[in-house]
Design a protein around this motif. Structure first.
Motif, PDB file in Angstrom:
ATOM      1  N   GLY A  89       0.841  -1.239  -0.047  1.00 13.43           N
ATOM      2  CA  GLY A  89      -0.030  -0.006   0.185  1.00 13.43           C
ATOM      3  C   GLY A  89       0.749   1.368   0.120  1.00 13.43           C
ATOM      4  O   GLY A  89       0.621   2.284  -0.521  1.00 13.43           O
ATOM      5  N   ASP A  90       1.818   1.093   0.813  1.00 11.72           N
ATOM      6  CA  ASP A  90       2.861   2.307   0.878  1.00 11.72           C
ATOM      7  C   ASP A  90       3.458   2.715  -0.430  1.00 11.72           C
ATOM      8  O   ASP A  90       3.509   3.788  -1.091  1.00 11.72           O
ATOM      9  N   LEU A  91       4.144   1.694  -0.861  1.00  9.55           N
ATOM     10  CA  LEU A  91       4.830   1.615  -2.106  1.00  9.55           C
ATOM     11  C   LEU A  91       3.795   1.992  -3.276  1.00  9.55           C
ATOM     12  O   LEU A  91       4.208   2.765  -4.460  1.00  9.55           O
ATOM     13  N   ARG A  92       2.448   1.654  -3.447  1.00 13.74           N
ATOM     14  CA  ARG A  92       1.634   1.848  -4.630  1.00 13.74           C
ATOM     15  C   ARG A  92       1.509   3.660  -4.486  1.00 13.74           C
ATOM     16  O   ARG A  92       1.434   4.118  -5.573  1.00 13.74           O
ATOM     17  N   ALA A  93       1.218   3.871  -3.280  1.00 14.26           N
ATOM     18  CA  ALA A  93       0.954   5.503  -2.986  1.00 14.26           C
ATOM     19  C   ALA A  93       2.043   6.021  -3.411  1.00 14.26           C
ATOM     20  O   ALA A  93       2.086   7.140  -4.010  1.00 14.26           O
ATOM     21  N   LEU A  97       1.996   8.777  -6.844  1.00 17.81           N
ATOM     22  CA  LEU A  97       2.587  10.146  -6.861  1.00 17.81           C
ATOM     23  C   LEU A  97       3.527  10.370  -7.915  1.00 17.81           C
ATOM     24  O   LEU A  97       3.519  11.403  -8.387  1.00 17.81           O
ATOM     25  N   VAL A  98       4.560   9.654  -8.055  1.00 17.52           N
ATOM     26  CA  VAL A  98       5.544   9.787  -8.912  1.00 17.52           C
ATOM     27  C   VAL A  98       4.718   9.757 -10.350  1.00 17.52           C
ATOM     28  O   VAL A  98       5.297  10.622 -11.220  1.00 17.52           O
ATOM     29  N   GLN A  99       4.016   8.732 -10.668  1.00 16.57           N
ATOM     30  CA  GLN A  99       3.161   8.672 -11.897  1.00 16.57           C
ATOM     31  C   GLN A  99       2.517  10.251 -12.184  1.00 16.57           C
ATOM     32  O   GLN A  99       2.718  10.545 -13.468  1.00 16.57           O
ATOM     33  N   VAL A 165      11.107   1.448  -6.825  1.00 13.63           N
ATOM     34  CA  VAL A 165       9.492   1.828  -7.478  1.00 13.63           C
ATOM     35  C   VAL A 165       9.746   2.656  -8.477  1.00 13.63           C
ATOM     36  O   VAL A 165       8.868   2.594  -9.529  1.00 13.63           O
ATOM     37  N   SER A 166      10.239   3.888  -8.299  1.00 11.63           N
ATOM     38  CA  SER A 166      10.210   5.042  -9.483  1.00 11.63           C
ATOM     39  C   SER A 166      11.245   4.737 -10.565  1.00 11.63           C
ATOM     40  O   SER A 166      10.860   5.305 -11.608  1.00 11.63           O
ATOM     41  N   ALA A 167      11.971   4.017 -10.511  1.00 13.90           N
ATOM     42  CA  ALA A 167      13.045   3.636 -11.471  1.00 13.90           C
ATOM     43  C   ALA A 167      12.158   3.247 -13.011  1.00 13.90           C
ATOM     44  O   ALA A 167      12.555   3.898 -14.122  1.00 13.90           O
ATOM     45  N   PRO A 168      11.502   2.501 -13.123  1.00 18.65           N
ATOM     46  CA  PRO A 168      10.531   1.793 -14.189  1.00 18.65           C
ATOM     47  C   PRO A 168       9.702   3.151 -14.590  1.00 18.65           C
ATOM     48  O   PRO A 168       9.653   3.218 -16.070  1.00 18.65           O
ATOM     49  N   ASP A 181       0.641   5.717 -16.733  1.00 23.35           N
ATOM     50  CA  ASP A 181      -0.694   5.548 -16.029  1.00 23.35           C
ATOM     51  C   ASP A 181      -0.634   4.911 -14.784  1.00 23.35           C
ATOM     52  O   ASP A 181       0.313   4.513 -14.392  1.00 23.35           O
ATOM     53  N   GLU A 182      -1.889   4.841 -14.255  1.00 25.84           N
ATOM     54  CA  GLU A 182      -1.641   4.297 -12.702  1.00 25.84           C
ATOM     55  C   GLU A 182      -1.443   2.648 -12.929  1.00 25.84           C
ATOM     56  O   GLU A 182      -0.864   2.137 -11.745  1.00 25.84           O
ATOM     57  N   ALA A 183      -1.828   2.036 -14.138  1.00 25.23           N
ATOM     58  CA  ALA A 183      -1.398   0.510 -14.130  1.00 25.23           C
ATOM     59  C   ALA A 183       0.172   0.566 -14.210  1.00 25.23           C
ATOM     60  O   ALA A 183       0.582  -0.499 -13.562  1.00 25.23           O
ATOM     61  N   ALA A 184       0.929   1.241 -14.758  1.00 26.13           N
ATOM     62  CA  ALA A 184       2.209   1.260 -14.685  1.00 26.13           C
ATOM     63  C   ALA A 184       2.772   1.473 -13.399  1.00 26.13           C
ATOM     64  O   ALA A 184       3.631   0.986 -12.870  1.00 26.13           O
ATOM     65  N   ALA A 185       2.122   2.367 -12.685  1.00 27.58           N
ATOM     66  CA  ALA A 185       2.517   2.617 -11.142  1.00 27.58           C
ATOM     67  C   ALA A 185       2.435   1.344 -10.389  1.00 27.58           C
ATOM     68  O   ALA A 185       3.342   1.221  -9.498  1.00 27.58           O
ATOM     69  N   ASP A 186       1.156   0.941 -10.622  1.00 25.94           N
ATOM     70  CA  ASP A 186       0.935  -0.471  -9.667  1.00 25.94           C
ATOM     71  C   ASP A 186       2.228  -1.322 -10.173  1.00 25.94           C
ATOM     72  O   ASP A 186       2.452  -2.112  -9.044  1.00 25.94           O
ATOM     73  N   ARG A 187       2.246  -1.517 -11.211  1.00 24.69           N
ATOM     74  CA  ARG A 187       3.382  -2.769 -11.318  1.00 24.69           C
ATOM     75  C   ARG A 187       4.508  -2.508 -11.096  1.00 24.69           C
ATOM     76  O   ARG A 187       5.274  -3.278 -10.559  1.00 24.69           O
ATOM     77  N   ALA A 188       4.937  -1.203 -11.054  1.00 21.51           N
ATOM     78  CA  ALA A 188       6.260  -0.839 -10.625  1.00 21.51           C
ATOM     79  C   ALA A 188       6.242  -0.985  -8.878  1.00 21.51           C
ATOM     80  O   ALA A 188       7.247  -1.599  -8.275  1.00 21.51           O
TER      81      ALA A 188
END
Length: 204
Positions: A89-93, A97-99, A165-168, A181-188
């Protein structure tokens, strides 16, 4: 975003000085987003900010110093970390944010320009490193708390987890035209969690 400017934890100037700095940094960000570092002219920034050229040249001196102060300001204004009680949950948030930042037309262009500047200017590179150090330090407790909860192995390099988390997302921004998009963020976030749980970031 300077070594000579106002940094995190220092007293920010008040009154007219603060208003001038805010206006100049806003104008500098606009120019960087529109034209990149090559188009960052202090006289143009002063005109856009409705500030005196002498003031801008005396305070910042060079485009690199202006970029560095902009990065400092961006680090100071960044949102605090989110604590959800779970690592995912933390890393998805964090990833979202980065996305959102990189997908924003102005902010995405601004980060491209700053990263490009950092490849050819030592001051800009140092300022960019400081910016990301501030952001990693802000979010690192999420991974450290996961170690304390037993979600991650002892000896995990918690700062590397946050960087993963943010590198990809930056890679996608800089090397593809695919939507961020958010899907890319969630995958990361999910990939970083899976790697961390598997011990990829455990120090020898």
């Amino acid at each position: 975003m300077t070594s000579e400017g106002v940094g995190p934890g220092t007293v920010r100037p008040g009154g007219r000085t603060a208003r001038v700095r805010t206006a100049v940094l806003r104008a500098a960000g606009d120019v960087l987003a529109e034209h990149g570092l090559a188009g960052l002219d202090l006289a143009d920034v002063a005109r856009r900010a409705e500030a005196g050229k002498t003031t801008v040249y005396r305070r910042w001196g060079t485009p690199a110093n202006l970029v560095a102060d902009l990065l400092t300001d961006m680090a100071e204004q960044s949102l605090p970390r989110t604590e959800t009680g779970t690592l995912l949950g933390d890393l998805r948030a964090n990833a979202r944010l980065v996305q959102r930042t990189l997908a924003d037309p102005r902010q995405g262009a601004l980060f491209r320009a700053v990263i490009a500047a950092a490849t050819c200017d030592r001051e800009a590179a140092a300022a960019l490193r400081r910016f990301y150090d501030v952001r990693v330090t802000e979010w690192e407790p999420c991974a450290r708390q996961a170690v304390e909860r037993g979600e991650l192995p002892e000896g995990t390099d918690t700062r590397e987890v946050i960087r993963a988390v943010s590198a990809p997302l930056y890679y996608r921004l800089l090397t593809t035209d695919e939507p961020l998009d958010e899907a890319a963020a969630d995958r990361a976030a999910e990939a970083a969690v899976a790697a961390a749980r598997a011990g990829v970031f455990t120090r020898e």
